[in-house]
Motif scaffolding. Sequence first.
Motif, PDB file in Angstrom:
ATOM      1  N   SER A   1      12.957  11.699  35.589  1.00 10.22           N
ATOM      2  CA  SER A   1      14.004  11.544  34.576  1.00 10.22           C
ATOM      3  C   SER A   1      15.396  11.330  35.176  1.00 10.22           C
ATOM      4  CB  SER A   1      14.027  12.773  33.660  1.00 10.22           C
ATOM      5  OG  SER A   1      14.294  13.938  34.440  1.00 10.22           O
ATOM      6  N   ASP A   2      15.528  11.417  36.487  1.00  9.72           N
ATOM      7  CA  ASP A   2      16.839  11.282  37.128  1.00  9.72           C
ATOM      8  C   ASP A   2      17.361   9.846  37.082  1.00  9.72           C
ATOM      9  OD1 ASP A   2      17.569  13.895  37.966  1.00  9.72           O
ATOM     10  OD2 ASP A   2      16.114  13.785  39.606  1.00  9.72           O
ATOM     11  N   VAL A   3      18.680   9.749  37.093  1.00 11.84           N
ATOM     12  CA  VAL A   3      19.381   8.470  37.217  1.00 11.84           C
ATOM     13  C   VAL A   3      20.373   8.639  38.358  1.00 11.84           C
ATOM     14  CG1 VAL A   3      20.916   6.795  36.116  1.00 11.84           C
ATOM     15  CG2 VAL A   3      19.151   7.963  34.748  1.00 11.84           C
ATOM     16  N   LEU A   4      20.267   7.780  39.366  1.00  6.31           N
ATOM     17  CA  LEU A   4      21.124   7.871  40.542  1.00  6.31           C
ATOM     18  C   LEU A   4      22.254   6.847  40.448  1.00  6.31           C
ATOM     19  CD1 LEU A   4      20.154   8.343  44.176  1.00  6.31           C
ATOM     20  CD2 LEU A   4      21.494   6.316  43.609  1.00  6.31           C
ATOM     21  N   TYR A   5      23.463   7.291  40.739  1.00  4.35           N
ATOM     22  CA  TYR A   5      24.614   6.397  40.886  1.00  4.35           C
ATOM     23  C   TYR A   5      25.081   6.496  42.333  1.00  4.35           C
ATOM     24  CZ  TYR A   5      25.749   5.039  36.061  1.00  4.35           C
ATOM     25  OH  TYR A   5      25.744   4.475  34.810  1.00  4.35           O
ATOM     26  N   ASP A   6      25.239   5.348  42.969  1.00  3.36           N
ATOM     27  CA  ASP A   6      25.761   5.297  44.328  1.00  3.36           C
ATOM     28  C   ASP A   6      27.152   4.681  44.246  1.00  3.36           C
ATOM     29  OD1 ASP A   6      25.962   5.397  47.099  1.00  3.36           O
ATOM     30  OD2 ASP A   6      24.795   3.560  47.403  1.00  3.36           O
ATOM     31  N   LEU A   7      28.180   5.478  44.525  1.00  3.34           N
ATOM     32  CA  LEU A   7      29.556   5.000  44.432  1.00  3.34           C
ATOM     33  C   LEU A   7      29.978   4.435  45.778  1.00  3.34           C
ATOM     34  CD1 LEU A   7      31.141   7.885  42.326  1.00  3.34           C
ATOM     35  CD2 LEU A   7      29.921   5.828  41.566  1.00  3.34           C
ATOM     36  N   GLY A   8      30.247   3.132  45.789  1.00  3.50           N
ATOM     37  CA  GLY A   8      30.480   2.414  47.035  1.00  3.50           C
ATOM     38  C   GLY A   8      29.129   2.026  47.616  1.00  3.50           C
ATOM     39  N   SER A   9      28.340   1.299  46.824  1.00  3.28           N
ATOM     40  CA  SER A   9      26.922   1.085  47.148  1.00  3.28           C
ATOM     41  C   SER A   9      26.648   0.040  48.228  1.00  3.28           C
ATOM     42  CB  SER A   9      26.153   0.729  45.883  1.00  3.28           C
ATOM     43  OG  SER A   9      26.700  -0.411  45.258  1.00  3.28           O
ATOM     44  N   GLY A  10      27.657  -0.691  48.668  1.00  3.11           N
ATOM     45  CA  GLY A  10      27.442  -1.628  49.768  1.00  3.11           C
ATOM     46  C   GLY A  10      26.313  -2.598  49.500  1.00  3.11           C
ATOM     47  N   ASP A  11      25.353  -2.670  50.429  1.00  2.00           N
ATOM     48  CA  ASP A  11      24.232  -3.603  50.297  1.00  2.00           C
ATOM     49  C   ASP A  11      23.119  -3.081  49.389  1.00  2.00           C
ATOM     50  OD1 ASP A  11      22.922  -1.717  51.891  1.00  2.00           O
ATOM     51  OD2 ASP A  11      22.567  -3.087  53.555  1.00  2.00           O
ATOM     52  N   GLY A  12      23.328  -1.916  48.789  1.00  2.00           N
ATOM     53  CA  GLY A  12      22.388  -1.400  47.796  1.00  2.00           C
ATOM     54  C   GLY A  12      21.248  -0.576  48.335  1.00  2.00           C
ATOM     55  N   ARG A  13      21.285  -0.214  49.604  1.00  3.42           N
ATOM     56  CA  ARG A  13      20.132   0.441  50.217  1.00  3.42           C
ATOM     57  C   ARG A  13      19.758   1.776  49.578  1.00  3.42           C
ATOM     58  NH1 ARG A  13      21.076   0.440  56.243  1.00  3.42           N
ATOM     59  NH2 ARG A  13      21.706  -1.653  55.682  1.00  3.42           N
TER      60      ARG A  13
ATOM     61  N   VAL B   1      16.996  -1.211  39.090  1.00  4.32           N
ATOM     62  CA  VAL B   1      18.284  -1.081  39.766  1.00  4.32           C
ATOM     63  C   VAL B   1      19.284  -2.090  39.206  1.00  4.32           C
ATOM     64  CG1 VAL B   1      19.439  -1.218  42.004  1.00  4.32           C
ATOM     65  CG2 VAL B   1      17.128  -0.335  41.882  1.00  4.32           C
ATOM     66  N   ARG B   2      20.507  -1.606  38.957  1.00  2.00           N
ATOM     67  CA  ARG B   2      21.614  -2.483  38.555  1.00  2.00           C
ATOM     68  C   ARG B   2      22.756  -2.287  39.543  1.00  2.00           C
ATOM     69  NH1 ARG B   2      21.382   0.449  33.781  1.00  2.00           N
ATOM     70  NH2 ARG B   2      23.557   0.999  34.027  1.00  2.00           N
ATOM     71  N   PHE B   3      23.468  -3.369  39.810  1.00  2.00           N
ATOM     72  CA  PHE B   3      24.660  -3.285  40.646  1.00  2.00           C
ATOM     73  C   PHE B   3      25.825  -3.815  39.835  1.00  2.00           C
ATOM     74  CE2 PHE B   3      21.170  -3.315  43.601  1.00  2.00           C
ATOM     75  CZ  PHE B   3      21.491  -2.219  44.375  1.00  2.00           C
ATOM     76  N   ARG B   4      26.920  -3.062  39.865  1.00  2.00           N
ATOM     77  CA  ARG B   4      28.092  -3.427  39.074  1.00  2.00           C
ATOM     78  C   ARG B   4      29.321  -3.536  39.962  1.00  2.00           C
ATOM     79  NH1 ARG B   4      26.549   0.735  34.389  1.00  2.00           N
ATOM     80  NH2 ARG B   4      28.555   1.635  34.890  1.00  2.00           N
TER      81      ARG B   4
END
Length: 184
Positions: free
Chosen positions: A46-58, A97-100
């Motif tokens: 059920s988790d949703v991860l946000y990566d702030l400053g996600s770079g190449d998305g790894r 996965v979405r990148f914004r």
Amino acid sequence: MTNHSFSSAQRAVRKSRRLRNPDVIYYPTPPETVAEMLRMARIKKSDVLYDLGSGDGRIPIAAAEQYGIRAVGIEIDPKLVTEAEENARQANVSGLVRFRNQDMFRVDVSEATIVTLYLSEKLNVLLRPKLLHELRPGSRILSHDFRMGDWKPVQTVRVPWGKLYRTIYLWTVPAHRHLRKKST
């Protein structure tokens, strides 16, 4: 009636504009550190991860590949957003996965249950009030190599990296923070 649609050329120009200069130089997180960050997050379906400053998305891509969760990368550099989207396509996780191309200080992170960071201590300290305000109690925040000022982490892990190591800090959003507005 006015047509408000944009041509593909106009969208490309808009998409390629920088919002502002990045706060830090992009430096990719080593794979062993990504794996340990995700392990420390104790991910549930059920988790949703946000990566702030996600770079190449790894990090979002690894979370989707290994744990099957939804993940969002927030990146100010439009070229890195394009690279991350291509990396997600190649990893067959574009559906998760979405990148914004957004400013991490302006994006709403309230749907996140996990936030990952590889920024600087100064930026972490500046983000801390936003994260505590928007994230639900129990949400996990993980930072690669940088603390959040005087906020003591729940857990600290050192990951071997050549003859050195990387440090991962984990915090959990406390239940006794400000009163949230109730949904109607």
